[in-house]
Design an enzyme around this catalytic site. Structure first.
Site, mmCIF file in Angstrom:
data_model
loop_
_atom_site.group_PDB
_atom_site.id
_atom_site.type_symbol
_atom_site.label_atom_id
_atom_site.label_comp_id
_atom_site.label_asym_id
_atom_site.label_seq_id
_atom_site.Cartn_x
_atom_site.Cartn_y
_atom_site.Cartn_z
ATOM 1 N N ASP A 195 0.861 -1.193 0.000
ATOM 2 C CA ASP A 195 0.000 0.000 0.000
ATOM 3 C C ASP A 195 0.894 1.238 0.000
ATOM 4 O O ASP A 195 1.713 1.431 0.904
ATOM 5 C CB ASP A 195 -0.900 -0.034 1.256
ATOM 6 C CG ASP A 195 -1.928 1.092 1.255
ATOM 7 O OD1 ASP A 195 -1.711 2.115 0.572
ATOM 8 O OD2 ASP A 195 -2.934 0.957 1.962
ATOM 9 N N ASP A 251 -3.445 2.317 -5.598
ATOM 10 C CA ASP A 251 -2.206 2.289 -4.801
ATOM 11 C C ASP A 251 -2.024 1.039 -3.950
ATOM 12 O O ASP A 251 -1.201 1.022 -3.054
ATOM 13 C CB ASP A 251 -2.111 3.555 -3.932
ATOM 14 C CG ASP A 251 -2.785 3.401 -2.588
ATOM 15 O OD1 ASP A 251 -3.844 2.748 -2.538
ATOM 16 O OD2 ASP A 251 -2.241 3.919 -1.603
ATOM 17 N N GLU A 252 -2.778 -0.002 -4.244
ATOM 18 C CA GLU A 252 -2.765 -1.174 -3.374
ATOM 19 C C GLU A 252 -2.840 -2.457 -4.165
ATOM 20 O O GLU A 252 -3.589 -2.525 -5.136
ATOM 21 C CB GLU A 252 -4.062 -1.165 -2.570
ATOM 22 C CG GLU A 252 -3.971 -0.852 -1.128
ATOM 23 C CD GLU A 252 -5.378 -0.969 -0.554
ATOM 24 O OE1 GLU A 252 -5.640 -1.976 0.083
ATOM 25 O OE2 GLU A 252 -6.180 -0.067 -0.787
#
Ligand code: DCP
Ligand code: MG
Length: 376
Positions: free
Chosen positions: A30, A125-126
């Site tokens: 993350d 973003d993960e």
């Protein structure tokens, strides 16, 4: 009442104690304050200052994220920008530059893919990676996670945090443990102890509303949840109770897979007492809508992929009905209020559950289902 995220990509599955969670090595990556980090990297003068990315305070905008300096003032994602500026008068508030974050996201995903083909991006973003069969670093997942973070930094000058664990649930919790720019491993022998002290708020799907309900019931940690039999959890939390039963024990058999494309995203709420009238149902919408928007902001990468808005009602006799718009509509309380009125009129009897959500266009877009479709 309980707010339960329903996600077709993540079906509710029951793990048994024999579930193959112990032998797997899952990494959750993350990025740290992602949108803000990209802006700060591109304008070094911003480094060390409270920075947020979001809509304008004078236009009822909200923050998408805030730098860690800004978080010291209490700033958070989804907070109204007007409130953020009050809490932190020196805040540097930047507009959202979605295309820029999408480019960075692609670069980061490519780096992760160079470590494992078995990768499941969750948002810009993960992502989860399954490195069970990876020979890199002698198969030590903690070292693989460190190498991924180092490579991301070397190539993008952005920092990421990582969680390493025997399953997706624990890996995701762990990636939050040493943020920013840190990582944490929950090794199999630690699972039992780690999960017992875990606050219920850390369980994915436990938003503000559900957490408050759990607290009222004396449930604060996973250890508390473990004392409840599965039937009681089901009774209070609906079908999601089955999954809770597993999660509070650190069990999660979901595979890391990029194949099941997300087809819908919704949250639903079961009420302790049936709602007798359409007005009573509509009065619950603001709270449900808040949970929904929080979840949407995080999960959906491209707003234009929304195909339709959906409202589901389950009546006191467990009969249920679903109504949806037949075209794209911006999700708003008003739009859901209209759909809810139509759905209520179909049964005209007390309601035990309200669900609101969106149907998403998949890459292979299928035709809208005609019989449930309503032009409003
Ligand atoms: N995002 C958003 N609206 C939200 C939450 C997130 O637009 N309500 C966007 C902005 C974030 C990005 O998604 O930068 C990633 O979300 P995260 O929850 O991972 O938050 P950050 O990466 O910003 O911070 P953290 O360091 O806590 O991961
Ligand atoms: Mg992040």
């Amino acid at each position: 009442m309980s707010s339960t995220p329903i996600d077709l990509k993540q079906p509710t599955e029951v793990a048994t104690s024999a579930a193959p969670t112990r032998g797997r090595k899952i990494i959750h990556i993350d990025m740290d304050c992602f949108y803000a980090a990209v802006e700060i990297r591109d304008n070094p003068e911003l480094r060390g200052k409270p920075v947020a990315v979001g809509g304008r305070a004078d236009q009822r905008g909200v923050l998408t994220t805030a730098s860690y300096e800004a978080r010291k003032f209490g700033l958070r994602s989804a907070m109204p920008s007007a409130r953020a500026v009050k809490l932190c008068p020196s805040l540097i508030l930047l507009p959202v530059n979605f295309e820029k974050y999408r480019v960075e996201s692609r670069r980061v995903q490519e780096i992760m893919r160079s470590f494992s083909e078995q990768i499941e991006p969750l948002s810009l973003d993960e992502a989860y990676l399954d490195v069970t069969d990876s020979p890199a670093f002698g198969g030590v997942a903690t070292e693989i996670a460190r190498a991924i973070r180092q490579k991301i930094f070397a190539e993008t000058k952005l920092t990421a945090s990582a969680g390493v664990a025997p399953n997706k649930f624990l890996a995701k919790v762990a990636s939050d443990w040493r943020k920013p720019n840190g990582q944490f491993t929950v090794a199999p022998p630690m699972v039992e102890k780690f999960v017992r002290q875990l606050k219920v708020e850390k369980i994915p799907g436990v938003g503000k509303v559900t957490a408050a309900k759990m607290h009222d019931l004396g449930l604060f940690t996973c250890a508390d949840l473990q004392t409840w039999p599965i039937e009681k959890l089901q009774h209070k939390f609906g079908s999601w109770g089955v999954r809770l039963y597993d999660l509070c024990r650190g069990l999660d058999i979901r595979e890391v897979s990029d194949e099941g494309e997300r087809k819908s995203l919704s949250v639903e709420t079961t009420f302790d007492k049936d709602l007798e009238t359409v007005a009573a149902c509509q009065a619950q919408l603001p709270e449900i809508f808040e949970d929904f928007t929080r979840r949407m902001a995080k999960a959906i990468q491209e707003p234009e992929i929304i195909k339709a808005l959906v409202v589901k009602l389950k009546f006191h006799d467990f009969k249920q009905t679903t109504v949806e718009t037949n075209q794209f509509k911006t999700p708003s309380i008003e739009a859901f209020r209209e759909l809810l009125a139509v759905a209520f009129a179909r049964g005209n009897k007390p309601v035990r559950l309200i669900g609101i959500g969106v149907r998403l266009a998949t890459k292979k877009t299928e035709p809208a289902s005609a019989q449930l479709t309503l032009d409003i």
